[in-house]
Each structure stands twice: as C-alpha cells, then as structure tokens.
Motif scaffolding. Sequence first.
Motif, PDB file in Angstrom:
ATOM      1  N   ALA A  90       0.877  -1.281  -0.073  1.00  0.00           N
ATOM      2  CA  ALA A  90       0.116   0.077   0.061  1.00  0.00           C
ATOM      3  C   ALA A  90       0.971   1.211  -0.159  1.00  0.00           C
ATOM      4  N   ASP A  91       0.624   2.111  -0.843  1.00  0.00           N
ATOM      5  CA  ASP A  91       1.578   3.314  -1.155  1.00  0.00           C
ATOM      6  C   ASP A  91       0.941   4.328  -1.862  1.00  0.00           C
ATOM      7  N   ASN A  92       0.890   5.585  -1.544  1.00  0.00           N
ATOM      8  CA  ASN A  92       0.510   6.685  -2.156  1.00  0.00           C
ATOM      9  C   ASN A  92       1.346   7.495  -3.242  1.00  0.00           C
ATOM     10  N   PHE A  94       4.066   9.227  -2.904  1.00  0.00           N
ATOM     11  CA  PHE A  94       4.581  10.578  -2.541  1.00  0.00           C
ATOM     12  C   PHE A  94       5.908  10.410  -2.841  1.00  0.00           C
ATOM     13  N   THR A  95       6.783   9.528  -2.370  1.00  0.00           N
ATOM     14  CA  THR A  95       8.229   9.598  -2.791  1.00  0.00           C
ATOM     15  C   THR A  95       8.505   8.241  -3.168  1.00  0.00           C
ATOM     16  N   GLY A  96       7.628   7.352  -3.417  1.00  0.00           N
ATOM     17  CA  GLY A  96       8.113   6.159  -4.091  1.00  0.00           C
ATOM     18  C   GLY A  96       7.453   5.923  -5.460  1.00  0.00           C
ATOM     19  N   HIS A 130       5.374  -1.702   8.473  1.00  0.00           N
ATOM     20  CA  HIS A 130       4.923  -0.559   8.330  1.00  0.00           C
ATOM     21  C   HIS A 130       5.985   0.660   8.181  1.00  0.00           C
ATOM     22  N   LEU A 131       6.228   0.879   6.857  1.00  0.00           N
ATOM     23  CA  LEU A 131       7.139   1.759   6.372  1.00  0.00           C
ATOM     24  C   LEU A 131       6.889   3.305   6.087  1.00  0.00           C
ATOM     25  N   ALA A 132       5.503   3.421   5.594  1.00  0.00           N
ATOM     26  CA  ALA A 132       4.942   4.485   4.736  1.00  0.00           C
ATOM     27  C   ALA A 132       5.374   5.705   5.591  1.00  0.00           C
ATOM     28  N   CYS A 202       8.451  17.425  12.958  1.00  0.00           N
ATOM     29  CA  CYS A 202       7.166  16.752  12.377  1.00  0.00           C
ATOM     30  C   CYS A 202       7.595  15.108  12.042  1.00  0.00           C
ATOM     31  N   TYR A 203       8.926  14.934  11.702  1.00  0.00           N
ATOM     32  CA  TYR A 203       9.339  13.681  11.533  1.00  0.00           C
ATOM     33  C   TYR A 203       9.874  13.038  12.778  1.00  0.00           C
ATOM     34  N   ASP A 204      10.713  13.613  13.463  1.00  0.00           N
ATOM     35  CA  ASP A 204      11.350  13.155  14.780  1.00  0.00           C
ATOM     36  C   ASP A 204      10.131  12.909  15.736  1.00  0.00           C
TER      37      ASP A 204
HETATM   38  N1  LIG Z   1      16.394   5.246   4.432  1.00  0.00           N
HETATM   39  C1  LIG Z   1      16.998   5.721   5.628  1.00  0.00           C
HETATM   40  O1  LIG Z   1      17.749   6.004   5.713  1.00  0.00           O
HETATM   41  C2  LIG Z   1      16.004   5.754   6.603  1.00  0.00           C
HETATM   42  C3  LIG Z   1      16.427   5.930   8.035  1.00  0.00           C
HETATM   43  C4  LIG Z   1      15.629   5.702   9.145  1.00  0.00           C
HETATM   44  C5  LIG Z   1      14.359   5.508   8.927  1.00  0.00           C
HETATM   45  N2  LIG Z   1      13.743   5.029   7.761  1.00  0.00           N
HETATM   46  C6  LIG Z   1      12.436   4.780   7.766  1.00  0.00           C
HETATM   47  O2  LIG Z   1      12.243   3.797   6.752  1.00  0.00           O
HETATM   48  C7  LIG Z   1      10.938   3.954   6.049  1.00  0.00           C
HETATM   49  C8  LIG Z   1      11.305   3.979   4.549  1.00  0.00           C
HETATM   50  O3  LIG Z   1      12.223   4.805   4.283  1.00  0.00           O
HETATM   51  P1  LIG Z   1      12.769   5.022   2.628  1.00  0.00           P
HETATM   52  O4  LIG Z   1      14.101   5.560   2.977  1.00  0.00           O
HETATM   53  O5  LIG Z   1      12.504   3.771   1.955  1.00  0.00           O
HETATM   54  O6  LIG Z   1      11.950   6.263   1.996  1.00  0.00           O
HETATM   55  P2  LIG Z   1      11.109   6.392   0.946  1.00  0.00           P
HETATM   56  O7  LIG Z   1      10.602   7.821   1.036  1.00  0.00           O
HETATM   57  O8  LIG Z   1      11.721   6.002  -0.247  1.00  0.00           O
HETATM   58  O9  LIG Z   1       9.843   5.442   1.047  1.00  0.00           O
HETATM   59  C9  LIG Z   1       8.531   5.823   1.710  1.00  0.00           C
HETATM   60  C10 LIG Z   1       7.564   5.315   1.215  1.00  0.00           C
HETATM   61  O10 LIG Z   1       6.167   5.690   1.639  1.00  0.00           O
HETATM   62  C11 LIG Z   1       5.459   6.214   0.861  1.00  0.00           C
HETATM   63  N3  LIG Z   1       4.402   6.910   1.714  1.00  0.00           N
HETATM   64  C12 LIG Z   1       4.676   8.200   2.318  1.00  0.00           C
HETATM   65  N4  LIG Z   1       3.671   8.685   2.649  1.00  0.00           N
HETATM   66  C13 LIG Z   1       2.601   7.916   2.603  1.00  0.00           C
HETATM   67  C14 LIG Z   1       1.226   7.817   3.010  1.00  0.00           C
HETATM   68  N5  LIG Z   1       0.702   8.940   3.630  1.00  0.00           N
HETATM   69  N6  LIG Z   1       0.438   6.826   2.449  1.00  0.00           N
HETATM   70  C15 LIG Z   1       1.073   5.768   1.748  1.00  0.00           C
HETATM   71  N7  LIG Z   1       2.328   5.734   1.531  1.00  0.00           N
HETATM   72  C16 LIG Z   1       2.940   6.923   1.955  1.00  0.00           C
HETATM   73  C17 LIG Z   1       6.063   6.974   0.016  1.00  0.00           C
HETATM   74  O11 LIG Z   1       5.422   7.140  -1.507  1.00  0.00           O
HETATM   75  C18 LIG Z   1       7.270   5.965  -0.537  1.00  0.00           C
HETATM   76  O12 LIG Z   1       7.188   4.961  -1.261  1.00  0.00           O
HETATM   77  C19 LIG Z   1      10.346   5.277   6.530  1.00  0.00           C
HETATM   78  O13 LIG Z   1       9.370   4.998   7.310  1.00  0.00           O
HETATM   79  C20 LIG Z   1      11.472   5.872   7.016  1.00  0.00           C
HETATM   80  O14 LIG Z   1      11.166   6.867   8.205  1.00  0.00           O
HETATM   81  C21 LIG Z   1      14.606   5.234   6.685  1.00  0.00           C
END
Ligand SMILES: NC(=O)c1ccc[n+]([C@@H]2O[C@H](COP(=O)([O-])OP(=O)(O)OC[C@H]3O[C@@H](n4cnc5c(N)ncnc54)[C@H](O)[C@@H]3O)[C@@H](O)[C@H]2O)c1
Length: 364
Positions: A90-92, A94-96, A130-132, A202-204
């Motif tokens: 499940a993804d919106n 936004f950054t994926g 849960h990564l979104a 907002c993130y932290d």
């Molecule tokens: N990459 C890192 O170094 C890192 C470090 C710490 C934590 N994380 C965590 O790991 C997870 C993945 O990180 P990433 O690097 O792959 O980031 P990314 O931005 O590539 O992936 C995030 C995904 O979540 C989707 N998304 C965002 N908001 C959404 C919403 N409201 N509904 C549905 N989908 C949504 C985006 O479209 C994207 O596909 C995140 O939770 C991030 O906080 C990543």
Amino acid sequence: MSLRRFLIYTYIYIDIKSPETEVEIAEMATEESNGGKNISSKPPPEPSPLRRAKFFKANMRILVTGGAGFIGSHLVDKLMENEENMVIVADNYFTGSKDNLRQWFDHPRFELIRHDITKPLLVEVDKIYHLACPASPIFYKYNAVKTIKTNVIGTLNMLGLAKRVGARILLTSTSEVYGDPLVHPQTEDYWGNVNPIGVRSCYDEGKRVAETLMFDYHRQHGIEIRIARIFNTYGPRMNIDDGRVVSNFLAQAIRDEPLTVQLPGTQTRSFCYVADMVDGLIRLMEGDNTGEFTMLELAETVKEMINPAIEIIKVENTPDDPRQRKPDITKAKELLGWEPRIKLHDGIPLMEEDFRKRIGILRK
Ligand SMILES: NC(=O)c1ccc[n+]([C@@H]2O[C@H](COP(=O)([O-])OP(=O)(O)OC[C@H]3O[C@@H](n4cnc5c(N)ncnc54)[C@H](O)[C@@H]3O)[C@@H](O)[C@H]2O)c1
Ligand SMILES: O=c1ccn([C@@H]2O[C@H](COP(=O)(O)OP(=O)(O)O[C@H]3OC[C@@H](O)[C@H](O)[C@H]3O)[C@@H](O)[C@H]2O)c(=O)[nH]1
C-alpha cells in the motif's frame, strides 16, 4: 495460550570507523514477558478462524506500507523470494514509484494498492511491515503537517488493522528519535534530545508518537510489535534527487558537479547498505556494519571512488542538524544474530551502477 510475549526494538545500521576499518554490529533490545515492565498481560488478538481450520493451507499474507519506496521495494523483493509469502503493497507514491515494483506486477502472489495510510485500510493479513513515511528531510519538511498525519494517524490506522486481524506489526522508526544525541553511541535506552518545535520535529516527534502508539497498543490490546530504529541507509533505487547525503554526493560526482558538504562537515553518520537493512528487518519481524563518518570523509570517499576531478564545497546547513550519530548494535547482534556485512567501499559501487544507468552517464 502462552502469555509469553516478546517486545523487540532495534537499531539497525552499519558502523564504519574509517574507510579501512571493517565494521559490523547490530543492536536490539528484547524484553520478555512477566518481568518486563513494558510487557502486556493481554493475549494478542486471534487471527481469522479460517486460518485455524484443520486442513487450511495458505500463504503468509504480508502487508508492506511504503513498499514502493527505497527500502520498501527492496524488502518486497526479498519477501517475494519466499514462495510461502503473499505480498500486498500500500503506497501513495509521494516519494516512492511503481517502477520500483515493476518486476512483480503480474505475479500471482503480489498486489499493489494506491492508498494513503492516513485513511483506514481493510485487508486481511498476518504481518504488517509499516514503512510508509517520507524519509528524506527535504521531503518530510515539504508538507510537515502531512508528515505528522502519516506518522500518527497512519500508524494508528495500521495498528487498528493489526488489532482487527491479529497481525504482528513492525514499525520502521529512526535514529532521528534521538534528535541531536547527547549520548554516543546511541543505545535503545537513550531517550533522546529532540527539539519539539523545530523544522525536523514533524518527523522526529511523529516517529516518537508512532513508537508510543506501538507500545500502547501492545500494552492495551496485546498486539505483537517490533520497532526498528533505522540509521542512515543507502543503496540502489534511492531517488536521484532525494536530497539525502549519499545520493546527493553520488549524483553530483557522476554529473561532474561539486560535492555539497553542509557546514560544519564534521557531523557524523553511520551508513547501512540496503540489503543488510532488509535482512535485519526480516530477522526482527521473524525473530522471537556500521561505521561512523564525518560528511567531509564521506565526500572524500565518493570523490576518490567516483570522480577525483570534482571539487568539494562547503554550503550552509539547515537548523537542528544532529552533530554525531552512531548506533550501539550489541543487542541486535546478540538477539537477532544480525550485523551489517556490506562495507561502504563495497556498497558505493553497487549504488553507482544503478545511478549511472538512471542518470544516463557512463563511467569515463
Ligand atoms: N532510508 C533511511 O536511511 C531511513 C532511516 C531511518 C528510518 N527510515 C524509515 O524507513 C521507512 C522507509 O524509508 P525510505 O528510505 O524507503 O523512504 P522512501 O521515501 O523511499 O519511502 C517511503 C514510502 O512511503 C510512501 N508514503 C509516504 N507517505 C505515505 C502515505 N501517507 N501513505 C502511503 N504511502 C506513503 C512513499 O510514497 C514511499 O514509497 C520510512 O518509514 C523511514 O522513516 C529510513
Ligand atoms: O548534500 C548534502 C546533504 C546532506 N549533507 C549532510 O549529511 C548529513 C546527513 O543528511 P541526510 O539528509 O542524508 O540525512 P539525516 O541523517 O539528516 O537524516 C536521515 O536520518 C535518518 C532517517 O530517518 C532519515 O532518512 C533521514 O532523515 C547531514 O549532516 C547533512 O547536513 C551534506 O553535507 N550534503
């Protein structure tokens, strides 16, 4: 039913002292039932009665939120290798990107749903990764209120789903829960030093609330939870203009542009290659190398390995940038048997190949 429960939360990262020093280490903390202060006395919710039926045989149904993103898509690839798994993303977007999952589009064990997790999702699953959440600072600051909603309302929705269907849920939290840490290296016990009203909050703070919700759902409803506090992860499929330091330096080096080291340049991070990260997440979900670089050292490494002709310039930084960061991964090593294996020197060429292909500039 056994009242024995496991709470596991972990930091996962790669720790590298210097480009020459091999690093490794993974950490996690586990607290077991009865004595553990965070342990719920409630049994977890029952999964569907159908799954308990005598002759019922089915794949493990796994939901990956944010599965079209950088880490999520690599996780999906790994989960799909197991023929017992059925994977729902499940993804919106936004950054994926759907491109990250293109290889699975017609696969019978794969489903992709365009869905924003700030809205409830009704699916029947056994496990939830849960990564979104946007992870790059420029993206999570872009719409700060939406980032908080994603972390808070989104995590509430996923916990509600976990509760309804009796699924185990893993949250990808972050080293940013420590803010600008005053303890070094960071262990799971450290409560952090976060600015609650800054531009990164907002993130932290969003992730801190998400962690709180995970523990409250566990204590109150018996949900089985896992939390991974991820440090800086890098590798193929990062957005080229993602804004994070490794992708910026690589893209700049390939494009013959100066490497933009944000001031003072002595701030440190610990980098984990994405394959190690995915391995750690699966171990954490399934289970009852790291090194520390200054940004100047990272820029020098990228310059040396990719484009010795480019310049390194110092540019202004953004507020609240943490000055040093390195996880203590002892517990992940002891309890999950996890440690990063891919050193920065080996991971960068793998990422360079992917970036060159996408940017369209071959090695001279
Ligand atoms: N990459 C890192 O170094 C890192 C470090 C710490 C934590 N994380 C965590 O790991 C997870 C993945 O990180 P990433 O690097 O792959 O980031 P990314 O931005 O590539 O992936 C995030 C995904 O979540 C989707 N998304 C965002 N908001 C959404 C919403 N409201 N509904 C549905 N989908 C949504 C985006 O479209 C994207 O596909 C995140 O939770 C991030 O906080 C990543
Ligand atoms: O071009 C750049 C980009 C960044 N930097 C510096 O590199 C360091 C790392 O910055 P990044 O933007 O890659 O990521 P940060 O470590 O600040 O945050 C990250 O850490 C944990 C995760 O949750 C997130 O994926 C992300 O927020 C910072 O000190 C930043 O000032 C540069 O020197 N030059």
